[in-house]
Design a protein around this motif. Sequence first.
Motif, PDB file in Angstrom:
ATOM      1  N   ASP A  90       0.809  -1.225   0.000  1.00 18.61           N
ATOM      2  CA  ASP A  90       0.000   0.000   0.000  1.00 18.61           C
ATOM      3  C   ASP A  90       0.838   1.270   0.000  1.00 18.61           C
ATOM      4  OD1 ASP A  90      -2.364  -1.468   0.027  1.00 18.61           O
ATOM      5  OD2 ASP A  90      -2.447  -1.502   2.214  1.00 18.61           O
ATOM      6  N   TYR A  91       2.149   1.143   0.189  1.00 13.04           N
ATOM      7  CA  TYR A  91       3.009   2.337   0.216  1.00 13.04           C
ATOM      8  C   TYR A  91       2.917   3.057  -1.125  1.00 13.04           C
ATOM      9  CZ  TYR A  91       7.120   5.307   0.228  1.00 13.04           C
ATOM     10  OH  TYR A  91       7.953   6.394   0.145  1.00 13.04           O
ATOM     11  N   VAL A  92       2.549   4.337  -1.103  1.00 15.56           N
ATOM     12  CA  VAL A  92       2.431   5.148  -2.320  1.00 15.56           C
ATOM     13  C   VAL A  92       3.820   5.635  -2.719  1.00 15.56           C
ATOM     14  CG1 VAL A  92       1.446   7.255  -3.318  1.00 15.56           C
ATOM     15  CG2 VAL A  92       0.068   5.829  -1.779  1.00 15.56           C
ATOM     16  N   LEU A  93       4.199   5.313  -3.939  1.00 14.29           N
ATOM     17  CA  LEU A  93       5.524   5.677  -4.437  1.00 14.29           C
ATOM     18  C   LEU A  93       5.662   7.181  -4.644  1.00 14.29           C
ATOM     19  CD1 LEU A  93       5.928   2.775  -7.000  1.00 14.29           C
ATOM     20  CD2 LEU A  93       7.122   3.024  -4.813  1.00 14.29           C
ATOM     21  N   GLN A  94       6.833   7.698  -4.281  1.00 12.31           N
ATOM     22  CA  GLN A  94       7.157   9.115  -4.433  1.00 12.31           C
ATOM     23  C   GLN A  94       8.369   9.247  -5.355  1.00 12.31           C
ATOM     24  OE1 GLN A  94       5.126  11.382  -2.813  1.00 12.31           O
ATOM     25  NE2 GLN A  94       4.019   9.558  -2.162  1.00 12.31           N
ATOM     26  N   ASP A  95       8.491  10.390  -6.019  1.00 16.76           N
ATOM     27  CA  ASP A  95       9.671  10.628  -6.857  1.00 16.76           C
ATOM     28  C   ASP A  95      10.937  10.399  -6.046  1.00 16.76           C
ATOM     29  OD1 ASP A  95       8.806  11.257  -9.457  1.00 16.76           O
ATOM     30  OD2 ASP A  95       8.289  13.294  -8.874  1.00 16.76           O
ATOM     31  N   GLY A  96      11.874   9.645  -6.624  1.00 20.50           N
ATOM     32  CA  GLY A  96      13.153   9.409  -5.983  1.00 20.50           C
ATOM     33  C   GLY A  96      13.208   8.218  -5.055  1.00 20.50           C
ATOM     34  N   ASP A  97      12.087   7.552  -4.833  1.00 18.03           N
ATOM     35  CA  ASP A  97      12.096   6.366  -3.979  1.00 18.03           C
ATOM     36  C   ASP A  97      13.004   5.297  -4.569  1.00 18.03           C
ATOM     37  OD1 ASP A  97      10.384   7.295  -2.017  1.00 18.03           O
ATOM     38  OD2 ASP A  97       8.625   6.216  -2.750  1.00 18.03           O
ATOM     39  N   GLU A  98      13.608   4.525  -3.688  1.00 21.81           N
ATOM     40  CA  GLU A  98      14.417   3.374  -4.076  1.00 21.81           C
ATOM     41  C   GLU A  98      13.785   2.129  -3.471  1.00 21.81           C
ATOM     42  OE1 GLU A  98      18.680   5.717  -4.278  1.00 21.81           O
ATOM     43  OE2 GLU A  98      18.432   4.093  -2.847  1.00 21.81           O
ATOM     44  N   VAL A  99      13.461   1.163  -4.329  1.00 18.07           N
ATOM     45  CA  VAL A  99      12.838  -0.077  -3.891  1.00 18.07           C
ATOM     46  C   VAL A  99      13.784  -1.211  -4.269  1.00 18.07           C
ATOM     47  CG1 VAL A  99      10.794  -1.544  -3.979  1.00 18.07           C
ATOM     48  CG2 VAL A  99      10.553   0.934  -4.271  1.00 18.07           C
ATOM     49  N   VAL A 100      14.139  -2.038  -3.288  1.00 15.49           N
ATOM     50  CA  VAL A 100      15.089  -3.132  -3.496  1.00 15.49           C
ATOM     51  C   VAL A 100      14.395  -4.451  -3.199  1.00 15.49           C
ATOM     52  CG1 VAL A 100      17.314  -4.100  -2.784  1.00 15.49           C
ATOM     53  CG2 VAL A 100      16.987  -1.622  -2.808  1.00 15.49           C
ATOM     54  N   PHE A 101      14.592  -5.420  -4.090  1.00 12.63           N
ATOM     55  CA  PHE A 101      14.048  -6.770  -3.929  1.00 12.63           C
ATOM     56  C   PHE A 101      15.239  -7.729  -3.797  1.00 12.63           C
ATOM     57  CE2 PHE A 101      11.003  -4.357  -6.420  1.00 12.63           C
ATOM     58  CZ  PHE A 101       9.812  -4.645  -5.803  1.00 12.63           C
ATOM     59  N   ILE A 102      15.312  -8.446  -2.671  1.00 13.49           N
ATOM     60  CA  ILE A 102      16.415  -9.364  -2.423  1.00 13.49           C
ATOM     61  C   ILE A 102      15.869 -10.728  -2.030  1.00 13.49           C
ATOM     62  CG2 ILE A 102      18.473  -9.851  -1.027  1.00 13.49           C
ATOM     63  CD1 ILE A 102      18.577  -6.802  -0.447  1.00 13.49           C
ATOM     64  N   SER A 103      16.270 -11.751  -2.770  1.00 11.04           N
ATOM     65  CA  SER A 103      15.854 -13.100  -2.402  1.00 11.04           C
ATOM     66  C   SER A 103      16.684 -13.564  -1.223  1.00 11.04           C
ATOM     67  CB  SER A 103      16.053 -14.063  -3.580  1.00 11.04           C
ATOM     68  OG  SER A 103      15.740 -15.375  -3.167  1.00 11.04           O
ATOM     69  N   THR A 104      15.993 -14.124  -0.232  1.00 11.08           N
ATOM     70  CA  THR A 104      16.699 -14.684   0.929  1.00 11.08           C
ATOM     71  C   THR A 104      16.747 -16.208   0.838  1.00 11.08           C
ATOM     72  OG1 THR A 104      14.675 -14.760   2.239  1.00 11.08           O
ATOM     73  CG2 THR A 104      16.013 -12.758   2.403  1.00 11.08           C
ATOM     74  N   LEU A 105      16.232 -16.751  -0.269  1.00  7.94           N
ATOM     75  CA  LEU A 105      16.195 -18.205  -0.454  1.00  7.94           C
ATOM     76  C   LEU A 105      17.396 -18.641  -1.283  1.00  7.94           C
ATOM     77  CD1 LEU A 105      12.425 -18.513  -1.338  1.00  7.94           C
ATOM     78  CD2 LEU A 105      13.495 -18.802   0.887  1.00  7.94           C
ATOM     79  N   HIS A 106      18.065 -19.665  -0.825  1.00 10.23           N
ATOM     80  CA  HIS A 106      19.251 -20.148  -1.535  1.00 10.23           C
ATOM     81  C   HIS A 106      19.203 -21.665  -1.569  1.00 10.23           C
ATOM     82  CE1 HIS A 106      20.939 -16.132  -1.418  1.00 10.23           C
ATOM     83  NE2 HIS A 106      20.579 -16.082  -0.139  1.00 10.23           N
ATOM     84  N   GLY A 107      19.591 -22.197  -2.707  1.00  2.99           N
ATOM     85  CA  GLY A 107      19.636 -23.665  -2.854  1.00  2.99           C
ATOM     86  C   GLY A 107      20.831 -24.236  -2.115  1.00  2.99           C
ATOM     87  N   GLY A 108      20.853 -25.533  -2.005  1.00  2.00           N
ATOM     88  CA  GLY A 108      21.957 -26.151  -1.284  1.00  2.00           C
ATOM     89  C   GLY A 108      22.309 -27.491  -1.843  1.00  2.00           C
TER      90      GLY A 108
END
Length: 108
Positions: A90-108
């Motif tokens: 629901d966070y409304v995006l503003q000019d200059g926002d930085e959004v980062v997507f990082i997977s925390t799942l790793h195979g083994g």
Amino acid sequence: MASTETVKVKVEFGGGTELLLAPPQDKRHSLTLPRKDAAGTETNVTFLIEYIRKNLITEREELFVDGDSVRPGILVLINNSDWELEGEGDYVLQDGDEVVFISTLHGG
């Protein structure tokens, strides 16, 4: 001067999420999105996730999205803050926002 009809955000992918993107699989993207969606709702992170699904991911989108959100195991940061503290999708995006997507799942 930024247009009032668009919002410019920076998006970054890490932890393997960048491997789902179209070549050259750049980790960083600058996006210009409409300020409001077709229904007149201000552009939020849920809109951004759908935009990424439709425009940046080329295969195996199920590894990134789950319904209208990211799948469990993907950490989302909005301006270096956990998105849970910002209202998640629901966070409304503003000019200059930085959004980062990082997977925390790793195979083994």
